[in-house]
Design a protein around this motif. Structure first.
Motif, PDB file in Angstrom:
ATOM      1  N   SER A   1     -72.506 -84.089  77.656  1.00 11.51           N
ATOM      2  CA  SER A   1     -72.492 -85.293  76.829  1.00 11.51           C
ATOM      3  C   SER A   1     -71.682 -86.372  77.523  1.00 11.51           C
ATOM      4  CB  SER A   1     -71.885 -84.976  75.455  1.00 11.51           C
ATOM      5  OG  SER A   1     -70.488 -84.717  75.599  1.00 11.51           O
ATOM      6  N   LYS A   2     -71.997 -87.624  77.162  1.00  7.85           N
ATOM      7  CA  LYS A   2     -71.277 -88.758  77.743  1.00  7.85           C
ATOM      8  C   LYS A   2     -69.787 -88.643  77.423  1.00  7.85           C
ATOM      9  CE  LYS A   2     -71.024 -92.953  79.606  1.00  7.85           C
ATOM     10  NZ  LYS A   2     -69.613 -93.250  79.375  1.00  7.85           N
TER      11      LYS A   2
ATOM     12  N   GLN B   1     -68.103 -86.064  79.700  1.00 13.68           N
ATOM     13  CA  GLN B   1     -67.970 -86.574  81.072  1.00 13.68           C
ATOM     14  C   GLN B   1     -66.825 -87.585  81.167  1.00 13.68           C
ATOM     15  OE1 GLN B   1     -71.635 -87.844  82.949  1.00 13.68           O
ATOM     16  NE2 GLN B   1     -72.806 -86.262  81.886  1.00 13.68           N
ATOM     17  N   ASP B   2     -66.685 -88.448  80.142  1.00 13.71           N
ATOM     18  CA  ASP B   2     -65.594 -89.427  80.165  1.00 13.71           C
ATOM     19  C   ASP B   2     -64.239 -88.726  80.110  1.00 13.71           C
ATOM     20  OD1 ASP B   2     -67.387 -91.479  80.296  1.00 13.71           O
ATOM     21  OD2 ASP B   2     -67.332 -91.937  78.147  1.00 13.71           O
TER      22      ASP B   2
END
Length: 657
Positions: free
Chosen positions: A35-36, A39-40
């Motif tokens: 998921s974004k 990753q962040d």
């Protein structure tokens, strides 16, 4: 045991290596799309870690794997951050999670490698073996990686066996009074174990040499700095002492330019006269190079120096080298000890026992329990193939999965001294000096030494003399040890190895030399009385027509006058005296004990004295300077008919005419 610091650092800290890996690690696993948010979080953790903020990075990696449980790279970075912050159990949990998600070693190889590394470091050998075996399937049998894994497997198997067969040791702190700094380590002692020198780490990171003496009521006095001449703002450590405690060699690492050297760390020496240490001198370009020189160890008489260097010409990275010192005090070109002592990996902290034959050292190249283990190798000069024996691992718990830095074994072979690094939650707290009784199996391999300790004075004035004490093996006519008295006090310490027949000579310019005999051919263990030390003061007679001495190292068969070959040591010493004093004339007088007929004893004593004069003449001494005479049993040295009295009365004396 203690993991060495600045002046005795053995290799690049593994945490530094981990940081390099972190900084170059981007995507090392085939992770499914994440998921974004995961990753962040992962990227924020990576950024913090690259800024050397691993504790702040950990929560971001934790959140990343919570958001995406199959995020292999986040698990990997979390495990490595745990390692960097010394949380091995948490790191193992992260790596094992990767292996559970992706059992294929070809994909999760880094996790297998780090898992095995931690398990070996923690001494959990049985758990490490299946991990290493699975990881090995990734590589061709002869590849460098496969060999590395096989080395890990050998360590695990050796460690399991060592744990199953521990040696009997009970380490205990040497003395609370010695703990004056953040850490104390690398202890060395004099032959009589009355003085200790060790390295102390100050809170500000400076290393200095400290010393303490045995208290009269037992225990140790409070340590004091060794000398203002030696301590500087730079680091001084890993010292070694001669048996008498008057020659010091230590490591100094240059950072502020206070003490100039040839490389980052050099070896320096200082001499003690009376109570004062001289200004240290660099051992010079023969010993020190632009490479690394550290961790010295002197032989008991200070004539040989063993040390660690990574200079060219070695077997591996850091090897053990040896240099011999000549009569003028100059150190010779160092020689690499070679195999089987040195390996293609690193050796460290050599310690040559006072017997001159037992070498203790640390190594990460010989079979061991992981990291640096302590080993023993013995030099066998009399074997068919003279040289060093295959090093023997000292076993568990002397060795463990942690690095073992150094070991000092007392001259009598009974006790060992080392530094133990106390830890809490995997973090080093402080290092203290410990001691333990050497196990019987090891003690049997360490030939104990006795030591002489005393004072040399003028027989007339009783003033202390600057004298030489030479110990010679009469069977080989080789010098075993050569020491000097303290110039101010006349005090000396000399070691006497077991298993030999020795002549000991005390000499000074302008004086008759004194000869003594010591036969230790049958005394191989401390149970025979070796190692307890002997007090022996010696008075030397000034050269005058009233001076005489006994030649105690002349050997005859019973009832015969032919000199034994073992007598050449004594005769050479007497010939050298006459050559150094070319105007001196002497009388050689033979004496017997009270047994036998007077006439036969008189003739035997005359013939023995004449044999001595004849031998000296063959060595180039003018016969006109010598007179032989026999007194038979008419002039006994002592009264009595005991074996001891008769032995003392059977003698050859020499006096100045």
């Amino acid at each position: 045991m203690h993991n060495a610091r600045c002046t005795m650092s053995k290799h690049v800290n593994w945490l530094s290596i981990l940081f390099i890996v972190y900084c170059t690690l981007y995507i090392v696993h085939s992770s499914p799309a994440q998921s974004k948010r995961a990753q962040d979080l992962y990227q924020q953790g990576v950024t913090l870690f690259r800024e050397r903020k691993p504790n702040e990075a950990i929560p971001f990696f934790q959140q990343a794997v919570k958001e995406s449980p199959t995020y292999l790279d986040a698990h990997m970075q979390l495990g490595m951050a745990y390692e960097y912050t010394r949380k091995p159990e948490q790191a193992l949990g992260a790596y094992k999670q990767i292996i559970a998600l992706q059992p294929n070693p070809a994909v999760a190889g880094q996790a297998y490698q780090q898992t095995a590394s931690i398990l070996l470091r923690l001494g959990r050998y049985a758990e490490a073996i299946p991990v290493l075996e699975a990881y090995s399937h990734n590589f061709a049998p002869q590849s460098s990686k496969a060999k590395q894994i096989q080395r890990g497997l050998a360590t695990a198997r050796f460690g399991m066996d060592a744990l199953a067969h521990p040696v009997s040791v009970q380490p205990k702190p040497l003395a609370e009074s010695l703990n004056v700094g953040q850490s104390q380590y690398f202890p060395v002692l004099t032959a009589d174990e009355q003085t200790i020198v060790f390295t102390m780490l100050k809170p500000e990171g400076d290393e200095d040499l400290m010393t303490a003496n045995q208290a009269s009521e037992g225990g140790w006095q409070a340590p004091t700095p060794l000398s203002a001449n030696i301590s500087t703002p730079d680091n001084e450590g890993t010292a070694t002492l001669s048996a008498d405690g008057r020659l010091l060699v230590f490591t100094a690492c240059q950072s502020s330019g206070t003490r100039q050297g040839f490389g980052s760390c050099d070896l320096f020496s200082s001499q003690k006269t009376g109570d004062a240490w001289s200004v240290p001198q660099n051992l010079g370009p023969v010993i020190n190079t632009r490479y690394y020189e550290s961790q010295p160890s002197l032989s008991a008489d200070g004539r040989q120096l063993y040390f660690i260097s990574d200079r060219p010409g070695g077997i591996g990275k850091r090897d053990i080298w040896r240099s011999d010192r000549d009569a003028q005090g100059n150190w010779g070109e160092p020689v690499n000890l070679g195999q089987p002592v040195n390996t293609v990996f690193d050796e460290a902290s050599p310690f040559m026992h006072a017997n001159g034959q037992a070498l203790f050292f640390a190594s990460d190249g010989h079979p061991g329990m992981g990291g640096y283990d302590l080993f023993l190798s013995r030099f066998r000069p009399d074997s068919l193939r003279a040289g060093w024996s295959v090093p023997q691992n000292l076993g568990y718990p002397i060795n463990s999965s942690e690095d073992q830095a150094s070991l000092f074994v007392s001259a009598n072979g009974s006790k060992a001294y080392y530094s133990f690094e106390e830890q809490k939650d995997g973090v080093s707290q402080r290092s203290r000096i410990y001691t333990f009784d050497l196990p019987t199996a090891l003690r049997e391999q360490v030939r104990p030494v006795n030591y002489l300790k005393g004072l040399v004075t003028d027989a007339r004035s009783r003033k202390p003399l600057n004298a030489s004490i030479d110990l010679i093996d009469v069977r080989t006519n080789q010098v075993v040890s050569r020491v000097k008295t303290d110039e101010q006090t006349g005090q000396y310490v000399a070691v006497l190895p077991a298993g030999g027949e020795y002549a000991l000579y005390v000499s000074a310019p302008g004086y008759l030399f004194k000869s003594l005999a010591f036969n230790y051919t049958d005394k191989l263990t401390t149970e025979t009385g070796m190692g307890k030390g002997m007090a022996l003061d010696a008075t030397l007679e000034p050269i005058s027509n009233t001076s005489k001495e006994t030649l105690n190292n002349l050997f005859f068969e019973s009832g015969r006058y032919e000199l034994s070959t073992k007598s050449r040591t004594e005769l050479e010493r007497l010939a050298e005296f006459l050559k150094v004093n070319p105007t001196t004339k002497i009388e050689i007088a033979g004496h017997t004990d009270d047994r036998g007929e007077a006439a036969a004893n008189l003739e035997l004593s005359r013939r023995r004295a004449a044999a001595v004069v004849g031998y000296l003449a063959q060595m180039g001494i003018d016969p006109a300077r010598m007179k032989s005479v026999g007194y038979g049993k008419t002039r006994p040295a002592v009264a009595g008919t005991s074996d001891e009295a008769r032995q003392r009365n059977r003698r050859i004396e020499w006096r100045v005419l």
